[in-house]
Design a protein around this motif. Sequence first.
Motif, PDB file in Angstrom:
ATOM      1  N   MET A   1       0.829  -1.197   0.000  1.00  0.00           N
ATOM      2  CA  MET A   1       0.000   0.000   0.000  1.00  0.00           C
ATOM      3  C   MET A   1       0.861   1.244   0.000  1.00  0.00           C
ATOM      4  SD  MET A   1      -2.791   1.358   2.789  1.00  0.00           S
ATOM      5  CE  MET A   1      -1.498   1.907   3.906  1.00  0.00           C
ATOM      6  N   LYS A   2       0.529   2.190  -0.912  1.00  0.00           N
ATOM      7  CA  LYS A   2       1.295   3.427  -0.990  1.00  0.00           C
ATOM      8  C   LYS A   2       0.417   4.665  -0.862  1.00  0.00           C
ATOM      9  CE  LYS A   2       4.973   1.393  -3.789  1.00  0.00           C
ATOM     10  NZ  LYS A   2       5.726   1.445  -5.069  1.00  0.00           N
ATOM     11  N   ALA A   3      -0.897   4.485  -0.841  1.00  0.00           N
ATOM     12  CA  ALA A   3      -1.813   5.629  -0.694  1.00  0.00           C
ATOM     13  C   ALA A   3      -3.141   5.146  -0.150  1.00  0.00           C
ATOM     14  CB  ALA A   3      -2.015   6.344  -2.027  1.00  0.00           C
ATOM     15  N   PHE A   4      -3.832   6.056   0.505  1.00  0.00           N
ATOM     16  CA  PHE A   4      -5.111   5.768   1.133  1.00  0.00           C
ATOM     17  C   PHE A   4      -6.139   6.746   0.585  1.00  0.00           C
ATOM     18  CE2 PHE A   4      -5.847   3.019   4.842  1.00  0.00           C
ATOM     19  CZ  PHE A   4      -7.213   3.187   5.015  1.00  0.00           C
ATOM     20  N   ILE A   5      -7.260   6.241   0.090  1.00  0.00           N
ATOM     21  CA  ILE A   5      -8.297   7.112  -0.461  1.00  0.00           C
ATOM     22  C   ILE A   5      -9.611   6.877   0.288  1.00  0.00           C
ATOM     23  CG2 ILE A   5      -9.529   7.856  -2.527  1.00  0.00           C
ATOM     24  CD1 ILE A   5      -7.251   6.737  -4.196  1.00  0.00           C
ATOM     25  N   PHE A   6     -10.181   7.948   0.796  1.00  0.00           N
ATOM     26  CA  PHE A   6     -11.415   7.889   1.561  1.00  0.00           C
ATOM     27  C   PHE A   6     -12.613   8.295   0.708  1.00  0.00           C
ATOM     28  CE2 PHE A   6      -8.242   8.314   4.786  1.00  0.00           C
ATOM     29  CZ  PHE A   6      -8.760   7.795   5.957  1.00  0.00           C
ATOM     30  N   ASP A   7     -13.689   7.534   0.814  1.00  0.00           N
ATOM     31  CA  ASP A   7     -14.993   8.084   0.481  1.00  0.00           C
ATOM     32  C   ASP A   7     -15.303   9.078   1.595  1.00  0.00           C
ATOM     33  OD1 ASP A   7     -17.622   8.389  -0.568  1.00  0.00           O
ATOM     34  OD2 ASP A   7     -18.355   6.917   0.866  1.00  0.00           O
ATOM     35  N   MET A   8     -16.278   9.939   1.428  1.00  0.00           N
ATOM     36  CA  MET A   8     -16.574  10.904   2.491  1.00  0.00           C
ATOM     37  C   MET A   8     -17.883  10.619   3.207  1.00  0.00           C
ATOM     38  SD  MET A   8     -16.943  15.065   2.404  1.00  0.00           S
ATOM     39  CE  MET A   8     -18.652  15.011   1.822  1.00  0.00           C
ATOM     40  N   ASP A   9     -18.999  10.648   2.463  1.00  0.00           N
ATOM     41  CA  ASP A   9     -20.312  10.471   3.099  1.00  0.00           C
ATOM     42  C   ASP A   9     -20.456   9.044   3.618  1.00  0.00           C
ATOM     43  OD1 ASP A   9     -21.761  13.079   2.522  1.00  0.00           O
ATOM     44  OD2 ASP A   9     -21.049  12.537   0.532  1.00  0.00           O
ATOM     45  N   GLY A  10     -20.698   8.931   4.925  1.00  0.00           N
ATOM     46  CA  GLY A  10     -20.845   7.619   5.534  1.00  0.00           C
ATOM     47  C   GLY A  10     -19.540   7.014   5.992  1.00  0.00           C
ATOM     48  N   VAL A  11     -18.412   7.688   5.686  1.00  0.00           N
ATOM     49  CA  VAL A  11     -17.093   7.203   6.109  1.00  0.00           C
ATOM     50  C   VAL A  11     -16.403   8.235   7.002  1.00  0.00           C
ATOM     51  CG1 VAL A  11     -14.772   6.562   5.329  1.00  0.00           C
ATOM     52  CG2 VAL A  11     -16.772   5.673   4.132  1.00  0.00           C
ATOM     53  N   ILE A  12     -16.319   9.475   6.522  1.00  0.00           N
ATOM     54  CA  ILE A  12     -15.741  10.554   7.327  1.00  0.00           C
ATOM     55  C   ILE A  12     -16.818  11.248   8.150  1.00  0.00           C
ATOM     56  CG2 ILE A  12     -14.654  12.837   7.188  1.00  0.00           C
ATOM     57  CD1 ILE A  12     -12.991  11.768   4.862  1.00  0.00           C
ATOM     58  N   LEU A 102       2.228   8.646   4.272  1.00  0.00           N
ATOM     59  CA  LEU A 102       1.481   8.116   3.134  1.00  0.00           C
ATOM     60  C   LEU A 102       0.509   9.182   2.625  1.00  0.00           C
ATOM     61  CD1 LEU A 102       0.622   4.596   4.569  1.00  0.00           C
ATOM     62  CD2 LEU A 102       2.217   5.070   2.712  1.00  0.00           C
ATOM     63  N   PRO A 103       0.403   9.364   1.304  1.00  0.00           N
ATOM     64  CA  PRO A 103      -0.554  10.345   0.773  1.00  0.00           C
ATOM     65  C   PRO A 103      -1.994   9.900   1.001  1.00  0.00           C
ATOM     66  CG  PRO A 103       0.459   9.113  -1.020  1.00  0.00           C
ATOM     67  CD  PRO A 103       1.177   8.705   0.234  1.00  0.00           C
ATOM     68  N   ILE A 104      -2.862  10.890   1.213  1.00  0.00           N
ATOM     69  CA  ILE A 104      -4.281  10.629   1.470  1.00  0.00           C
ATOM     70  C   ILE A 104      -5.121  11.459   0.507  1.00  0.00           C
ATOM     71  CG2 ILE A 104      -6.144  10.615   3.170  1.00  0.00           C
ATOM     72  CD1 ILE A 104      -4.137  10.691   5.367  1.00  0.00           C
ATOM     73  N   GLY A 105      -6.142  10.830  -0.059  1.00  0.00           N
ATOM     74  CA  GLY A 105      -7.067  11.540  -0.920  1.00  0.00           C
ATOM     75  C   GLY A 105      -8.510  11.294  -0.528  1.00  0.00           C
ATOM     76  N   ILE A 106      -9.391  12.132  -1.073  1.00  0.00           N
ATOM     77  CA  ILE A 106     -10.835  11.933  -0.944  1.00  0.00           C
ATOM     78  C   ILE A 106     -11.401  11.777  -2.343  1.00  0.00           C
ATOM     79  CG2 ILE A 106     -13.028  13.114  -0.495  1.00  0.00           C
ATOM     80  CD1 ILE A 106     -11.969  14.118   2.058  1.00  0.00           C
ATOM     81  N   ALA A 107     -12.241  10.775  -2.520  1.00  0.00           N
ATOM     82  CA  ALA A 107     -12.955  10.567  -3.781  1.00  0.00           C
ATOM     83  C   ALA A 107     -14.422  10.383  -3.426  1.00  0.00           C
ATOM     84  CB  ALA A 107     -12.412   9.352  -4.527  1.00  0.00           C
ATOM     85  N   SER A 108     -15.171  11.456  -3.547  1.00  0.00           N
ATOM     86  CA  SER A 108     -16.555  11.480  -3.073  1.00  0.00           C
ATOM     87  C   SER A 108     -17.514  11.795  -4.218  1.00  0.00           C
ATOM     88  CB  SER A 108     -16.708  12.544  -1.981  1.00  0.00           C
ATOM     89  OG  SER A 108     -18.064  12.776  -1.659  1.00  0.00           O
ATOM     90  N   SER A 109     -18.712  11.245  -4.136  1.00  0.00           N
ATOM     91  CA  SER A 109     -19.740  11.556  -5.127  1.00  0.00           C
ATOM     92  C   SER A 109     -20.403  12.903  -4.874  1.00  0.00           C
ATOM     93  CB  SER A 109     -20.805  10.452  -5.144  1.00  0.00           C
ATOM     94  OG  SER A 109     -20.269   9.251  -5.627  1.00  0.00           O
ATOM     95  N   SER A 110     -20.190  13.467  -3.703  1.00  0.00           N
ATOM     96  CA  SER A 110     -20.814  14.749  -3.375  1.00  0.00           C
ATOM     97  C   SER A 110     -20.233  15.874  -4.219  1.00  0.00           C
ATOM     98  CB  SER A 110     -20.609  15.081  -1.892  1.00  0.00           C
ATOM     99  OG  SER A 110     -21.516  14.376  -1.085  1.00  0.00           O
TER     100      SER A 110
END
Length: 215
Positions: A1-12, A102-110
Amino acid sequence: MKAFIFDMDGVIIDSEPLHFEVDIQTMSYLGAQITKEQLERFVGMTNPEMWALIKEEYGVTQTVSEIIEYQLSAKIRSLRELVIEPIEGIKELIHEIKNRNLPIGIASSSPRVFIEEVLEKFHIRHYFDCVVSGEEVNQGKPAPDVYLEAAKLLGVNPLHCIVIEDSRNGIKAAKAAGMKCIGYVNENSGNQDLSEADHIVQSINDININGLLNY
């Protein structure tokens, strides 16, 4: 693993109750009725895609743009008034990931404006190396576009990214992007099939970074 990507709604943020409430109210404004259970299949989808389907199925006369303008204004007002903290364990998880450089991103449908409102409300915007809205790519979830774009911005091969998702559509998107995916069981997100996830957790606190580094 080299990066972590979060959904937002319902996760954050545990925002699905807010989304359900405002969407039901929006439908009432449009002269139609819809239930939370009927809305569950749209969890993880973008606003334009969701409302285009609803407009067709329910024969709504307003344009998708008009519907979203009403709905999004109501959601932002509600969010600003809401007394809420991030989902339990999220801040600790973010800190641990950042401590490992580690780099972190958000990939959200909002929409971008709603994402930024949430991150500012929780004072966590500075932790994220990229933020991508599903409305900024060609196709929203369950298509992989939003996750592929996040990986591109992070400069990491999608095969080396891990995603946290709480919805069926989101997990399908992550897997279609070639990423590993943790399914988080959030009861407020409705009846979501998380079976395609590589790992399922009942709590964010159950996520073990040391174990993920060996994925």
